[in-house]
Design an enzyme around this catalytic site. Structure first.
Site, PDB file in Angstrom:
ATOM      1  N   LEU A  80     -17.547  -2.974   2.559  1.00 41.84           N
ATOM      2  CA  LEU A  80     -18.457  -1.950   2.021  1.00 41.84           C
ATOM      3  C   LEU A  80     -18.397  -1.937   0.496  1.00 41.84           C
ATOM      4  O   LEU A  80     -18.772  -0.949  -0.138  1.00 41.84           O
ATOM      5  CB  LEU A  80     -18.076  -0.568   2.586  1.00 41.84           C
ATOM      6  N   PHE A  92     -18.914   1.319  -2.643  1.00 49.43           N
ATOM      7  CA  PHE A  92     -20.088   1.304  -3.527  1.00 49.43           C
ATOM      8  C   PHE A  92     -21.367   1.010  -2.737  1.00 49.43           C
ATOM      9  O   PHE A  92     -22.434   1.566  -3.016  1.00 49.43           O
ATOM     10  CB  PHE A  92     -19.881   0.241  -4.615  1.00 49.43           C
ATOM     11  N   ARG A 148     -15.910  -1.591  -1.382  1.00 50.03           N
ATOM     12  CA  ARG A 148     -15.001  -0.499  -1.766  1.00 50.03           C
ATOM     13  C   ARG A 148     -15.735   0.844  -1.781  1.00 50.03           C
ATOM     14  O   ARG A 148     -15.385   1.747  -2.530  1.00 50.03           O
ATOM     15  CB  ARG A 148     -14.336  -0.789  -3.112  1.00 50.03           C
ATOM     16  N   TYR A 196       0.840  -1.204   0.000  1.00 53.38           N
ATOM     17  CA  TYR A 196       0.000   0.000   0.000  1.00 53.38           C
ATOM     18  C   TYR A 196       0.876   1.254   0.000  1.00 53.38           C
ATOM     19  O   TYR A 196       1.591   1.523   0.957  1.00 53.38           O
ATOM     20  CB  TYR A 196      -0.924   0.027   1.222  1.00 53.38           C
TER      21      TYR A 196
HETATM   22  N1  LIG Z   1      -6.222  -8.630   1.291  1.00 54.66           N
HETATM   23  C1  LIG Z   1      -6.500  -7.914   0.228  1.00 54.66           C
HETATM   24  O1  LIG Z   1      -6.240  -8.298  -0.911  1.00 54.66           O
HETATM   25  C2  LIG Z   1      -7.192  -6.577   0.390  1.00 54.66           C
HETATM   26  C3  LIG Z   1      -7.777  -5.940  -0.726  1.00 54.66           C
HETATM   27  C4  LIG Z   1      -8.424  -4.722  -0.529  1.00 54.66           C
HETATM   28  C5  LIG Z   1      -8.485  -4.152   0.747  1.00 54.66           C
HETATM   29  N2  LIG Z   1      -7.880  -4.789   1.796  1.00 54.66           N
HETATM   30  C6  LIG Z   1      -7.926  -4.221   3.171  1.00 54.66           C
HETATM   31  O2  LIG Z   1      -9.290  -4.069   3.549  1.00 54.66           O
HETATM   32  C7  LIG Z   1      -9.550  -2.740   3.947  1.00 54.66           C
HETATM   33  C8  LIG Z   1     -10.980  -2.364   3.603  1.00 54.66           C
HETATM   34  O3  LIG Z   1     -11.259  -2.546   2.240  1.00 54.66           O
HETATM   35  P1  LIG Z   1     -11.479  -1.334   1.239  1.00 54.66           P
HETATM   36  O4  LIG Z   1     -10.931  -0.099   1.822  1.00 54.66           O
HETATM   37  O5  LIG Z   1     -10.999  -1.822  -0.064  1.00 54.66           O
HETATM   38  O6  LIG Z   1     -13.053  -1.222   1.057  1.00 54.66           O
HETATM   39  P2  LIG Z   1     -14.299  -0.943   1.986  1.00 54.66           P
HETATM   40  O7  LIG Z   1     -13.931  -0.999   3.391  1.00 54.66           O
HETATM   41  O8  LIG Z   1     -15.371  -1.814   1.483  1.00 54.66           O
HETATM   42  O9  LIG Z   1     -14.686   0.561   1.547  1.00 54.66           O
HETATM   43  C9  LIG Z   1     -13.827   1.638   1.732  1.00 54.66           C
HETATM   44  C10 LIG Z   1     -14.462   2.858   1.093  1.00 54.66           C
HETATM   45  O10 LIG Z   1     -15.684   3.148   1.762  1.00 54.66           O
HETATM   46  C11 LIG Z   1     -15.691   4.497   2.231  1.00 54.66           C
HETATM   47  N3  LIG Z   1     -16.401   4.484   3.518  1.00 54.66           N
HETATM   48  C12 LIG Z   1     -16.019   3.908   4.679  1.00 54.66           C
HETATM   49  N4  LIG Z   1     -16.969   4.046   5.610  1.00 54.66           N
HETATM   50  C13 LIG Z   1     -17.974   4.741   5.025  1.00 54.66           C
HETATM   51  C14 LIG Z   1     -19.242   5.208   5.471  1.00 54.66           C
HETATM   52  N5  LIG Z   1     -19.679   4.960   6.696  1.00 54.66           N
HETATM   53  N6  LIG Z   1     -20.024   5.891   4.594  1.00 54.66           N
HETATM   54  C15 LIG Z   1     -19.610   6.140   3.324  1.00 54.66           C
HETATM   55  N7  LIG Z   1     -18.420   5.711   2.841  1.00 54.66           N
HETATM   56  C16 LIG Z   1     -17.610   5.025   3.687  1.00 54.66           C
HETATM   57  C17 LIG Z   1     -14.243   4.892   2.325  1.00 54.66           C
HETATM   58  O11 LIG Z   1     -14.092   6.250   2.061  1.00 54.66           O
HETATM   59  P3  LIG Z   1     -13.473   7.278   3.145  1.00 54.66           P
HETATM   60  O12 LIG Z   1     -12.057   6.870   3.350  1.00 54.66           O
HETATM   61  O13 LIG Z   1     -13.632   8.570   2.456  1.00 54.66           O
HETATM   62  O14 LIG Z   1     -14.305   7.118   4.374  1.00 54.66           O
HETATM   63  C18 LIG Z   1     -13.594   4.070   1.198  1.00 54.66           C
HETATM   64  O15 LIG Z   1     -13.710   4.766  -0.025  1.00 54.66           O
HETATM   65  C19 LIG Z   1      -8.472  -1.918   3.227  1.00 54.66           C
HETATM   66  O16 LIG Z   1      -8.242  -0.684   3.850  1.00 54.66           O
HETATM   67  C20 LIG Z   1      -7.283  -2.855   3.303  1.00 54.66           C
HETATM   68  O17 LIG Z   1      -6.643  -2.723   4.568  1.00 54.66           O
HETATM   69  C21 LIG Z   1      -7.253  -5.998   1.633  1.00 54.66           C
END
Ligand SMILES: NC(=O)c1ccc[n+]([C@@H]2O[C@H](COP(=O)([O-])OP(=O)(O)OC[C@H]3O[C@@H](n4cnc5c(N)ncnc54)[C@H](OP(=O)(O)O)[C@@H]3O)[C@@H](O)[C@H]2O)c1
Length: 337
Positions: free
Chosen positions: A211, A215, A213, A61
């Site tokens: 979430l 959406f 990502r 990252y």
């Molecule tokens: N192992 C893997 O291959 C892998 C792949 C992807 C991700 N990950 C890990 O998983 C974590 C979470 O996944 P992710 O970040 O991809 O997706 P996610 O948690 O599904 O969604 C994150 C997105 O949602 C927004 N968000 C969060 N809370 C919100 C709310 N209450 N209302 C509206 N929007 C909200 C965030 O924006 P804001 O920041 O503006 O709040 C961000 O754009 C990552 O940070 C990473 O550590 C691991």
């Protein structure tokens, strides 16, 4: 100061106690548009205050910068937090879309040392293999990870995007504390083999992108609304006709959110927490956010209970989603199932 209300669970059979929701730190350094460093750092502190103790990063990252960003926070709270990081995704700063996968023991040893250095800690609490290279036997890769445990550099092992069979094989080489893969109302392929294997072995499941990502929160409906370098512009679910079709699928989430006086994000997170009960395993979802304003909303979802009727309305959604999770599904466990 907010009194922590987040329930705790054990991360793996003999793992540490953690808040039942963690924090994904990835977006603080890369992938989801512009970031504000001051707000990101304040979000780490606010998360801990809200009872979040599992903090998730990876060497990939921000080309190591995410580990450097959270390092001081981790060190300042070393006895209160569980630090998770990952190796295996090889990247090139001059070609940000390039992805290689490295599972060979020499690479793993060097990656662990580099993560320890960037984070400024002596030990990583949970060290994940971010992606599997099927050309490298698990005996070699997990064997090298087990050596890191014996050397005192890593406390527990985790895997990401592996099949149920791969999880079983790895667990027989060295106990695996946690499996981290994508799991949400929109992404349920893990329920085929990975989730049942984790439940059987007592491995905790750490759903990433719970979430969808962002959406699933309704924050954006199409890739065109995102920054030019936002990685979601390359993901099939958010582009072209898929995005429009998938936005329609949010209708039941919206209706439930309105009926219950909660947000779409809370419905999506509550679904993951409750879906785990059906499979009989521990989950610690790691929603990602860079903003303090999201924390109370997201942590409150851990104790929101959806009714059987509401869960039934959400049941068909994943089956109707248009487009794959990634442009190249060979990088996921689905490609090997
Ligand atoms: N192992 C893997 O291959 C892998 C792949 C992807 C991700 N990950 C890990 O998983 C974590 C979470 O996944 P992710 O970040 O991809 O997706 P996610 O948690 O599904 O969604 C994150 C997105 O949602 C927004 N968000 C969060 N809370 C919100 C709310 N209450 N209302 C509206 N929007 C909200 C965030 O924006 P804001 O920041 O503006 O709040 C961000 O754009 C990552 O940070 C990473 O550590 C691991």
């Amino acid at each position: 100061m907010t009194v922590p209300t987040l329930p705790t669970v054990r991360l793996g059979a003999d793992g540490p106690s953690v808040g039942v929701q963690g924090l994904g730190c990835m977006g603080m350094s890369e992938f989801y548009g512009p970031t504000d460093r001051t707000e990101a750092l304040a979000t780490l502190d606010a998360a801990l205050e809200a009872g979040v103790t599992l903090f998730d990063t990876a060497d990939a990252y921000g080309f190591g910068r995410n580990e450097e960003l959270i390092g001081p926070f981790i060190r300042a709270n070393r006895d209160k937090v569980v630090l998770a990081t990952k190796f295996a995704l090889e990247r090139k700063e001059e070609d940000p879309s390039y992805r290689g996968i490295r599972n060979d023991p020499a690479y793993i040893r060097a990656a662990a040392d580099a993560s320890l250095r960037r984070l400024g800690v002596d030990e990583i609490d949970l060290y994940y293999m971010h992606r599997r290279d099927p050309a490298v036997p698990l005996a070699e890769s997990v064997g090298a990870m087990a050596e890191l445990v014996r050397a005192g550099k890593v406390r527990r092992l985790g895997l990401s995007e592996v099949t149920g069979a791969e999880l079983r094989e790895a667990h027989a080489i060295h106990p695996i504390a946690a499996l981290q893969s994508e799991w949400s109302v929109f992404a349920r392929d893990v329920e085929r083999t990975a989730v049942p294997a984790a439940a059987e072995l007592g491995v905790a499941f750490v759903p990433y992108s719970p979430l969808g990502r962002g959406f699933l929160t309704g924050a954006f409906q199409a890739a065109e609304q995102l920054a030019a370098d936002d990685v979601r512009r390359t993901q099939p679910r958010f582009t072209g006709p898929n995005a429009a079709a998938n936005a329609e699928l949010l209708a039941p989430l919206r209706e439930i959110a309105t009926d219950r006086g909660v947000t779409l994000a809370q419905v999506a997170l509550a679904w993951v927490h409750q879906r785990a009960e059906v499979h009989g395993l521990t989950v610690v979802p790691i929603p990602g956010t860079r903003k303090r304003s999201r924390l109370a909303e997201n942590t409150a979802a851990a104790t929101l209970r959806l009714t059987a009727g509401e869960l039934a309305r959400l049941e068909p959604v994943a089956g109707e989603v248009a487009g794959d999770r990634y442009p190249d599904m060979r990088f996921t466990q689905v490609g090997r199932e």
